[in-house]
Design a protein around this motif. Structure first.
Motif, mmCIF file in Angstrom:
data_model
loop_
_atom_site.group_PDB
_atom_site.id
_atom_site.type_symbol
_atom_site.label_atom_id
_atom_site.label_comp_id
_atom_site.label_asym_id
_atom_site.label_seq_id
_atom_site.Cartn_x
_atom_site.Cartn_y
_atom_site.Cartn_z
ATOM 1 N N ALA A 1 27.219 16.115 -5.478
ATOM 2 C CA ALA A 1 27.937 16.032 -6.762
ATOM 3 C C ALA A 1 27.001 16.236 -7.939
ATOM 4 O O ALA A 1 27.433 16.643 -9.024
ATOM 5 C CB ALA A 1 28.644 14.686 -6.874
ATOM 6 N N LEU B 1 27.400 7.844 -4.436
ATOM 7 C CA LEU B 1 28.160 9.084 -4.553
ATOM 8 C C LEU B 1 27.494 10.167 -3.699
ATOM 9 O O LEU B 1 26.292 10.082 -3.420
ATOM 10 C CB LEU B 1 28.200 9.551 -6.019
ATOM 11 N N PRO B 2 28.252 11.197 -3.297
ATOM 12 C CA PRO B 2 27.634 12.290 -2.532
ATOM 13 C C PRO B 2 26.534 12.971 -3.342
ATOM 14 O O PRO B 2 26.734 13.292 -4.524
ATOM 15 C CB PRO B 2 28.803 13.240 -2.275
ATOM 16 N N LEU C 1 37.892 7.071 -5.601
ATOM 17 C CA LEU C 1 36.809 8.039 -5.401
ATOM 18 C C LEU C 1 37.219 9.247 -4.563
ATOM 19 O O LEU C 1 36.929 10.390 -4.958
ATOM 20 C CB LEU C 1 35.602 7.321 -4.785
ATOM 21 N N PRO C 2 37.881 9.076 -3.410
ATOM 22 C CA PRO C 2 38.232 10.269 -2.612
ATOM 23 C C PRO C 2 39.100 11.266 -3.372
ATOM 24 O O PRO C 2 38.925 12.485 -3.215
ATOM 25 C CB PRO C 2 38.977 9.675 -1.408
ATOM 26 N N LEU D 1 32.542 17.917 -11.737
ATOM 27 C CA LEU D 1 32.790 16.799 -10.829
ATOM 28 C C LEU D 1 32.002 15.571 -11.263
ATOM 29 O O LEU D 1 32.529 14.456 -11.243
ATOM 30 C CB LEU D 1 32.404 17.188 -9.400
ATOM 31 N N LEU E 1 36.878 13.192 -5.742
ATOM 32 C CA LEU E 1 36.012 14.117 -5.012
ATOM 33 C C LEU E 1 36.751 15.359 -4.535
ATOM 34 O O LEU E 1 36.206 16.471 -4.566
ATOM 35 C CB LEU E 1 35.368 13.403 -3.818
ATOM 36 N N ASP E 2 38.005 15.192 -4.091
ATOM 37 C CA ASP E 2 38.729 16.364 -3.577
ATOM 38 C C ASP E 2 39.570 17.066 -4.639
ATOM 39 O O ASP E 2 40.251 18.046 -4.342
ATOM 40 C CB ASP E 2 39.584 15.997 -2.355
ATOM 41 N N LEU F 1 33.521 11.945 -12.111
ATOM 42 C CA LEU F 1 33.073 10.735 -11.421
ATOM 43 C C LEU F 1 32.647 9.649 -12.411
ATOM 44 O O LEU F 1 32.789 8.455 -12.127
ATOM 45 C CB LEU F 1 31.921 11.072 -10.475
ATOM 46 N N ASP G 1 41.715 14.776 -11.765
ATOM 47 C CA ASP G 1 40.541 15.227 -12.514
ATOM 48 C C ASP G 1 40.603 14.667 -13.934
ATOM 49 O O ASP G 1 41.256 15.229 -14.802
ATOM 50 C CB ASP G 1 40.479 16.750 -12.564
#
Length: 347
Positions: free
Chosen positions: A138, A134-135, A305-306, A144, A309-310, A148, A314
């Motif tokens: 985050a 994951l980024p 996932l994308p 977020l 993330l954006d 996730l 949610d």
């Protein structure tokens, strides 16, 4: 380290256990940041799904890689990762086909001899095939990070049900079950373009989330009354796609009853306490398809996932109670008496 240990039905304790450690060259040790309690964990809590005393529990977690085995090249200490609820080797025929939950080398967190997600750390077999990076940013975004966490099970499971039910743009969808998976099924149906989404549930706090996730209609009735209500909402036809997220005989009977002729049921509710309630004659005569089972969420994570993330989707509202590790037993009690929908465990 400390982890949740099953002592007996309704007697789950947080105790000192051996530290998670590398055993094979493809392993990683993940220090847990967030975990949660699944509705399916309640069957073990209630004693309806047998477990051995001393066994661990918890199959949904994300965290930070602490150590890797000598053959792990794609992950390093400090990486933020999410784990699907089954580990898999990524090389077998089933994994190649996307059915990671049928991997012969795979297994479930909390199975005998393995670490559970409701603890401070987890040994992860086949780390490169199992974990998804994951980024790093985050980690500082609490909402977020919670969203996730849903990728470890409930969001992917709701998506699996929607895919099995054949949800497509313009379709009518009915969702049986107002737990976290059913609510994520509503979210998945909206993401896949459903025009009408009917959520079956009678708990206002949950149906409010269903509406937030995209439900256009709410049916509070059960049994025959629920079937009648859904058919009234669909011009007497029933739903093209039905998501079954409970796993009881009654819920499956309802799913069949509200399905449109030629429609499909995507079932992901873990069967428990009864038969399935399936009448193959009815399904045969009405051309109703049945697809589903244990969701291969590892296969779905790259797709979902994308959008998490954006902010396109949610799922974080399904977590309505937060506890620390020592509060896990109370989190189970709250879900068992339905004062909580899904308990988030923050370490």
């Amino acid at each position: 380290m400390r982890a949740t240990v099953i002592n007996a039905p309704r007697d789950f304790r947080v105790e000192e256990v051996p530290d998670a450690a590398i055993k094979e060259s493809g392993d990683a040790v993940v220090r847990v940041v967030l975990a949660c309690i699944c509705g399916s964990d309640l069957w073990a809590y209630r004693g309806e799904s047998p477990r051995q005393p001393g066994q661990r529990i918890g199959h949904e977690f994300l965290g930070v890689v602490e150590e890797t085995g000598s053959e792990v090249a794609g992950l390093k200490a400090g990486d933020l990762v999410v784990a699907p609820f089954v580990w898999s080797d990524g090389t077998c025929e089933h994994c190649a086909e996307g059915l990671t939950t049928s991997c012969p080398a795979g297994g479930f967190w909390g199975s005998v001899g393995s670490d559970g997600g409701q603890g401070e750390a987890v040994r992860v077999p086949y780390a490169e095939a199992t974990l998804v990076k994951l980024p790093a940013a985050a980690a500082s975004d609490e909402r977020l990070l919670t969203a996730l966490l849903s990728l470890s099970d409930v969001l992917g499971t709701g998506h699996h049900a929607a895919v099995g039910a054949g949800v497509k743009p313009g379709s009518t969808v009915a969702v049986v079950g107002d737990g976290a998976v059913g609510l994520c099924g509503v979210l998945a149906a909206r993401r896949l373009g459903a025009e009408q989404i009917i959520a079956l549930g009678r708990h206002t706090a949950r149906t409010d989330i269903a509406r937030k996730f995209g439900a256009t209609d709410i049916v509070a009735e059960r049994g025959d009354a629920a079937v009648e209500a859904v058919r009234e909402l669909t011009g007497g036809q029933g739903a093209h796609a039905v998501i079954e997220a409970v796993g009881t005989e009654q819920s499956m009977r309802t799913a069949v009853g509200i399905a449109r002729d030629g429609g499909a049921i995507g079932y992901v509710g873990v069967p428990h306490g009864s038969g399935t309630g399936l009448d193959l004659g009815i399904m045969f005569n009405r051309n109703i398809a049945l697809r589903g089972g244990v969701a291969p969420v590892r296969t779905y994570i790259p797709e979902l996932l994308p959008d998490v993330l954006d902010g396109t989707i949610d799922p974080s509202p399904v977590f309505d109670l937060t506890v620390g590790l020592e509060g896990v037993p109370g989190g189970y009690a709250a879900m068992d008496d339905r004062t909580a929908l899904k308990t988030l465990v923050k370490l």
